[in-house]
Design an enzyme around this catalytic site. Structure first.
Site, PDB file in Angstrom:
ATOM      1  N   GLY A  68       0.803  -1.218   0.000  1.00  0.00           N
ATOM      2  CA  GLY A  68       0.000   0.000   0.000  1.00  0.00           C
ATOM      3  C   GLY A  68       0.829   1.258   0.000  1.00  0.00           C
ATOM      4  N   ASP A  70       4.180   1.546  -1.150  1.00  0.00           N
ATOM      5  CA  ASP A  70       4.928   1.618  -2.405  1.00  0.00           C
ATOM      6  C   ASP A  70       4.216   0.753  -3.442  1.00  0.00           C
ATOM      7  OD1 ASP A  70       6.751   1.911  -4.421  1.00  0.00           O
ATOM      8  OD2 ASP A  70       8.384   0.834  -3.425  1.00  0.00           O
ATOM      9  N   THR A  91      -0.690  -2.812  -3.896  1.00  0.00           N
ATOM     10  CA  THR A  91      -1.212  -3.861  -4.750  1.00  0.00           C
ATOM     11  C   THR A  91      -1.106  -3.458  -6.222  1.00  0.00           C
ATOM     12  OG1 THR A  91      -2.717  -4.704  -3.047  1.00  0.00           O
ATOM     13  CG2 THR A  91      -3.310  -5.168  -5.334  1.00  0.00           C
ATOM     14  N   ASN A 116      -8.742   4.674   3.983  1.00  0.00           N
ATOM     15  CA  ASN A 116      -8.393   4.881   2.586  1.00  0.00           C
ATOM     16  C   ASN A 116      -9.394   4.168   1.686  1.00  0.00           C
ATOM     17  OD1 ASN A 116      -7.098   2.711   0.620  1.00  0.00           O
ATOM     18  ND2 ASN A 116      -6.627   2.049   2.720  1.00  0.00           N
ATOM     19  N   GLY A 119      -8.393   2.423  -4.034  1.00  0.00           N
ATOM     20  CA  GLY A 119      -8.888   1.668  -5.174  1.00  0.00           C
ATOM     21  C   GLY A 119      -7.801   1.092  -6.068  1.00  0.00           C
ATOM     22  N   PHE A 120      -6.719   0.606  -5.474  1.00  0.00           N
ATOM     23  CA  PHE A 120      -5.647  -0.042  -6.242  1.00  0.00           C
ATOM     24  C   PHE A 120      -5.125   0.869  -7.359  1.00  0.00           C
ATOM     25  CE2 PHE A 120      -7.132  -4.730  -5.465  1.00  0.00           C
ATOM     26  CZ  PHE A 120      -6.730  -4.635  -4.147  1.00  0.00           C
ATOM     27  N   ASN A 146       2.469  -7.923  -4.159  1.00  0.00           N
ATOM     28  CA  ASN A 146       1.053  -8.087  -3.829  1.00  0.00           C
ATOM     29  C   ASN A 146       0.230  -7.779  -5.073  1.00  0.00           C
ATOM     30  OD1 ASN A 146      -1.651  -7.147  -2.889  1.00  0.00           O
ATOM     31  ND2 ASN A 146      -0.806  -7.511  -0.848  1.00  0.00           N
ATOM     32  N   SER A 182      -9.130  -6.347  -0.061  1.00  0.00           N
ATOM     33  CA  SER A 182      -9.327  -4.902  -0.014  1.00  0.00           C
ATOM     34  C   SER A 182     -10.816  -4.592  -0.136  1.00  0.00           C
ATOM     35  CB  SER A 182      -8.571  -4.223  -1.154  1.00  0.00           C
ATOM     36  OG  SER A 182      -8.967  -2.866  -1.268  1.00  0.00           O
ATOM     37  N   ASN A 184     -11.982  -1.853  -1.317  1.00  0.00           N
ATOM     38  CA  ASN A 184     -12.126  -0.723  -2.232  1.00  0.00           C
ATOM     39  C   ASN A 184     -12.251  -1.097  -3.704  1.00  0.00           C
ATOM     40  OD1 ASN A 184     -11.924   1.152  -0.068  1.00  0.00           O
ATOM     41  ND2 ASN A 184      -9.702   0.836  -0.045  1.00  0.00           N
ATOM     42  N   THR A 185     -12.284  -2.392  -4.006  1.00  0.00           N
ATOM     43  CA  THR A 185     -12.572  -2.867  -5.353  1.00  0.00           C
ATOM     44  C   THR A 185     -13.864  -3.659  -5.285  1.00  0.00           C
ATOM     45  OG1 THR A 185     -10.239  -2.978  -6.004  1.00  0.00           O
ATOM     46  CG2 THR A 185     -11.787  -4.334  -7.251  1.00  0.00           C
ATOM     47  N   LYS A 222      -3.821 -12.823   1.370  1.00  0.00           N
ATOM     48  CA  LYS A 222      -4.075 -11.810   2.394  1.00  0.00           C
ATOM     49  C   LYS A 222      -5.569 -11.726   2.635  1.00  0.00           C
ATOM     50  CE  LYS A 222      -2.774  -7.101   3.740  1.00  0.00           C
ATOM     51  NZ  LYS A 222      -1.931  -5.939   3.381  1.00  0.00           N
ATOM     52  N   THR A 250      -3.868  -8.967   9.000  1.00  0.00           N
ATOM     53  CA  THR A 250      -5.017  -8.855   8.114  1.00  0.00           C
ATOM     54  C   THR A 250      -4.920  -7.572   7.293  1.00  0.00           C
ATOM     55  OG1 THR A 250      -6.315  -7.602   9.717  1.00  0.00           O
ATOM     56  CG2 THR A 250      -6.527  -9.978   9.808  1.00  0.00           C
ATOM     57  N   ASN A 251      -5.879  -7.428   6.355  1.00  0.00           N
ATOM     58  CA  ASN A 251      -6.039  -6.203   5.593  1.00  0.00           C
ATOM     59  C   ASN A 251      -6.796  -5.181   6.445  1.00  0.00           C
ATOM     60  OD1 ASN A 251      -6.183  -4.405   3.313  1.00  0.00           O
ATOM     61  ND2 ASN A 251      -6.272  -6.182   1.953  1.00  0.00           N
ATOM     62  N   TYR A 326       2.423  -0.084   8.472  1.00  0.00           N
ATOM     63  CA  TYR A 326       2.286   0.998   7.488  1.00  0.00           C
ATOM     64  C   TYR A 326       1.728   2.240   8.163  1.00  0.00           C
ATOM     65  CZ  TYR A 326       0.266   3.509   3.383  1.00  0.00           C
ATOM     66  OH  TYR A 326      -0.100   4.438   2.449  1.00  0.00           O
ATOM     67  N   SER A 327       0.503   2.159   8.707  1.00  0.00           N
ATOM     68  CA  SER A 327      -0.191   3.351   9.196  1.00  0.00           C
ATOM     69  C   SER A 327       0.589   4.083  10.281  1.00  0.00           C
ATOM     70  CB  SER A 327      -1.585   2.985   9.710  1.00  0.00           C
ATOM     71  OG  SER A 327      -2.381   2.469   8.663  1.00  0.00           O
TER      72      SER A 327
END
Length: 369
Positions: A68, A70, A91, A116, A119-120, A146, A182, A184-185, A222, A250-251, A326-327
């Site tokens: 997410g 990079d 991803t 977030n 959306g990939f 990923n 995810s 977001n898709t 994942k 997890t995601n 990450y966060s």
């Protein structure tokens, strides 16, 4: 120092713009030989006791960068310079896509969290593969790739979409991750159902083996924290059945209720995946359930709400060989990896375990001893 900078500067800036700004700084620093050497020495000191082995790779430690950050494989050296022991890019989708329209990234500062709905957004697997093929690593690292479904591809054609990315990217990956979690898709999470997941993972495994003939590329899946417990068990059983190499737990979550969120209600109501501190408890629960189901047969990677060394240590005791974050990097800044490594080394020295590998899943072994 970073906390003051974050409050005075980054919090006044759109989160996505701030991300691109910081991202650019990291990339530029990694291209300057003397500077990158100095930064790596300061930010990424190595602890011999934290060395781990996973997926046939020896790593300096267990702490890596989650997918997410990079998406397009342009900052691998920069993130390694900052101290991440492995880097997971993506991803990545088969077709390039812009992602969802802005505004699509939100800080929940009081909750140390992000929402977030990117959306990939990425350059597509052909471009990313070309970039990886041309790469001349400055700091060797373990690279995860990923992959996800292109948004415009219907669910009925998802397998072919993943196979295309696999054929392009598997040869550059130290491990490959199938992202079906995810939020977001549209329709992506439907692929977590075992009836859909089995043919998808089988096809990706076959494509990886067909494309890369001189070694076996480790394959992981994942999963989402929002799966019901029985569905977590079903994925675990499928992973064992298919001989997967790992599961990432997890995601991000679509949940909002019951997380004790303190940020502006208008922000909390934004759609998308929630990451960061509020995800900590559920992500740990899923990891524990997975390890109880699969034990040492599959490598588990713990991610979600990891903020400090204690969080990382708890994931290891719960069954994670590797952990990712990450966060919290957004909130804690460039010394984050250094602090986690130092804290993990101290916890290991003060524990009854001779190596980090001995600590993996130790809380389960105590219960059953």
């Amino acid at each position: 120092m970073y906390q003051l900078f974050f409050r005075l500067f980054f919090t006044r800036m759109d989160p996505e713009r701030a991300h691109h700004l910081a991202f650019g700084w990291i990339c530029r620093a990694a291209r300057v030989p003397v500077l990158r050497t100095f930064l790596a020495a300061a930010l990424a000191p190595r602890y011999k006791e934290l060395r781990v082995e996973a997926f046939g790779r020896r790593m300096h430690g267990p702490f890596g960068l989650a997918a997410g950050f990079d998406k397009n494989a342009v900052a691998i050296d920069g993130m390694t310079m900052l101290g991440f022991d492995h880097v997971e890019i993506g991803t990545v989708t088969a077709q390039a896509q812009p992602g969802n329209p802005p505004k699509r990234l939100f800080r929940l500062v009081k909750d140390r969290a992000l929402i977030n709905r990117m959306g990939f957004n990425n350059d597509g697997s052909a471009s990313v593969a070309a970039r990886l093929a041309a790469r001349n690593p400055v700091f060797p690292t373990t690279l995860g790739v990923n992959i996800g479904k292109t948004k415009v591809v219907p669910e009925s054609e998802a397998v072919g979409d993943y196979v295309t990315s696999t054929e392009r990217l598997a040869g550059h990956a130290d491990y490959l991750v199938v992202n079906v979690s995810s939020p977001n898709t549209p329709g992506l999470r439907n692929l977590q159902a075992v009836d859909h997941l089995r043919p998808l993972l089988t096809a990706v495994r076959e494509a990886a083996d067909r494309t890369v003939t001189d070694r076996r590329v480790p394959l992981l899946v994942k999963i989402a924290p929002d799966l019901a417990d029985e569905d977590v068990d079903a994925v675990a059983d499928l992973a064992v059945e298919l001989g997967l190499d790992g599961i990432i737990a997890t995601n991000t979550t679509i949940a909002r209720d019951g997380l004790g969120l303190a940020s502006d209600p208008a922000l909390v109501k934004e759609t998308g995946g929630l990451s960061g501190a509020p995800l900590k408890e559920r992500s740990l629960e899923v990891l524990r359930r997975l390890y109880a189901r699969v034990g040492d047969r599959i490598t588990l990677i713990g991610v979600g709400g990891i903020e400090n060394a204690e969080d990382a240590w708890q994931r290891i005791l719960a069954g994670a060989t590797l952990v990712q974050g990450y966060s919290a990097f957004i909130y804690q800044g460039p010394f984050w990896c250094r602090a986690i490594h130092k804290g993990l080394a101290a916890r290991l020295r003060n524990s009854p375990y001779a190596t980090l590998a001995d600590a993996v899943g130790a809380e389960h072994k105590k219960v059953t001893a």
